[in-house]
Design a protein around this motif. Structure first.
Motif, PDB file in Angstrom:
ATOM      1  N   CYS A   1      64.706  17.464  52.283  1.00  0.00           N
ATOM      2  CA  CYS A   1      65.411  18.453  51.813  1.00  0.00           C
ATOM      3  C   CYS A   1      64.746  17.443  49.970  1.00  0.00           C
ATOM      4  N   LYS A   2      63.687  18.387  49.231  1.00  0.00           N
ATOM      5  CA  LYS A   2      63.407  18.022  47.866  1.00  0.00           C
ATOM      6  C   LYS A   2      64.490  18.064  47.005  1.00  0.00           C
ATOM      7  N   SER A   3      64.518  17.125  46.622  1.00  0.00           N
ATOM      8  CA  SER A   3      65.064  16.285  44.704  1.00  0.00           C
ATOM      9  C   SER A   3      66.559  16.039  45.583  1.00  0.00           C
ATOM     10  N   CYS A   4      67.161  16.198  46.490  1.00  0.00           N
ATOM     11  CA  CYS A   4      68.301  15.826  47.210  1.00  0.00           C
ATOM     12  C   CYS A   4      68.891  14.095  47.505  1.00  0.00           C
ATOM     13  N   LYS A   5      69.753  13.154  46.589  1.00  0.00           N
ATOM     14  CA  LYS A   5      69.537  12.425  47.168  1.00  0.00           C
ATOM     15  C   LYS A   5      70.357  12.430  48.091  1.00  0.00           C
ATOM     16  N   LEU A   6      69.454  12.240  49.791  1.00  0.00           N
ATOM     17  CA  LEU A   6      71.131  11.805  50.719  1.00  0.00           C
ATOM     18  C   LEU A   6      70.667  10.775  51.248  1.00  0.00           C
TER      19      LEU A   6
ATOM     20  N   SER B   1      50.963  19.204  63.752  1.00  0.00           N
ATOM     21  CA  SER B   1      51.710  19.372  62.911  1.00  0.00           C
ATOM     22  C   SER B   1      51.358  19.927  61.819  1.00  0.00           C
ATOM     23  N   PRO B   2      52.719  20.640  61.060  1.00  0.00           N
ATOM     24  CA  PRO B   2      52.086  20.717  59.683  1.00  0.00           C
ATOM     25  C   PRO B   2      52.271  19.999  58.492  1.00  0.00           C
ATOM     26  N   GLY B   3      52.762  19.101  59.038  1.00  0.00           N
ATOM     27  CA  GLY B   3      53.443  17.574  58.243  1.00  0.00           C
ATOM     28  C   GLY B   3      54.626  17.349  58.260  1.00  0.00           C
ATOM     29  N   VAL B   4      55.074  17.305  56.763  1.00  0.00           N
ATOM     30  CA  VAL B   4      56.223  17.325  56.312  1.00  0.00           C
ATOM     31  C   VAL B   4      56.809  18.668  55.587  1.00  0.00           C
ATOM     32  N   ILE B   5      57.382  19.737  55.647  1.00  0.00           N
ATOM     33  CA  ILE B   5      57.624  20.745  55.540  1.00  0.00           C
ATOM     34  C   ILE B   5      59.094  20.637  54.305  1.00  0.00           C
ATOM     35  N   TYR B   6      59.250  21.286  53.592  1.00  0.00           N
ATOM     36  CA  TYR B   6      60.216  20.774  52.600  1.00  0.00           C
ATOM     37  C   TYR B   6      60.833  21.713  52.232  1.00  0.00           C
TER      38      TYR B   6
END
Length: 172
Positions: free
Chosen positions: A49-54, A154-159
């Motif tokens: 999840c981009k830009s969320c500090k979880l 792999s697609p790598g990292v998906i955001y």
């Protein structure tokens, strides 16, 4: 520039070494290596999840891993039949699936898609440009296993990101 007699001498020496210089050019067909045959195909990747500090936030990615995301890998096989397989991401954002139809797997005709996210505030996937849509698959490794060779793609990292900019991410 070299004098003409030097060039003539070089051509004469080459003709003696190589033989007769052909006067006609014949068509040459390109030799292509056959595609590797695999006994097992694995597809792995990560969902963040981009830009969320979880929980599990990674500073240099400015993103947090998301578990429970429904990931779909869809491919057109050799006969252009559309085949899809599904996996859920686990804690850490990782997903894994094994492709069942190894003989008809063509990675260039595949895309990886986020079909559903458990986070309503972080559910819009970000894909790079791809000829088939979704995220592209790349060959990561090949290794010998019992019965043949395993290929891992792999697609790598998906955001995934917020649907609208006014949606606020909860901080953990």
């Amino acid at each position: 520039m070299a004098p003409k007699f030097v060039l003539v001498a070089l051509v004469s020496v080459l003709a003696l070494l190589v033989g007769e210089i052909p006067t006609k050019v014949s068509a040459v067909t390109a030799v292509t290596e056959p595609a590797p045959t695999y006994s097992t195909i694995s597809i792995v990747g990560e969902i963040f999840c981009k830009s969320c500090k979880l929980t599990g936030y990674v500073d240099y990615l400015d993103a947090s891993p998301v578990d429970g995301v429904l990931v779909r890998v869809s491919c057109f096989d050799k006969n252009w039949n559309y085949i899809s397989n599904y996996a859920n991401s686990v804690p850490g954002g990782f997903f894994y699936l094994s492709w069942p139809d190894v003989a008809n797997f063509i990675p260039e005709r595949c895309g990886v898609y986020v079909d559903w996210s458990p986070l309503s505030y972080c559910s819009k996937p970000i894909y790079g440009p791809s000829p088939v849509g979704g995220a592209e698959l790349y060959l990561v490794s090949e290794k010998n296993v019992t019965g043949g060779t395993e290929a891992t793609y792999s697609p790598g990292v998906i955001y995934v990101e917020r649907e609208r900019w006014n949606v606020v991410c909860p901080n953990s």
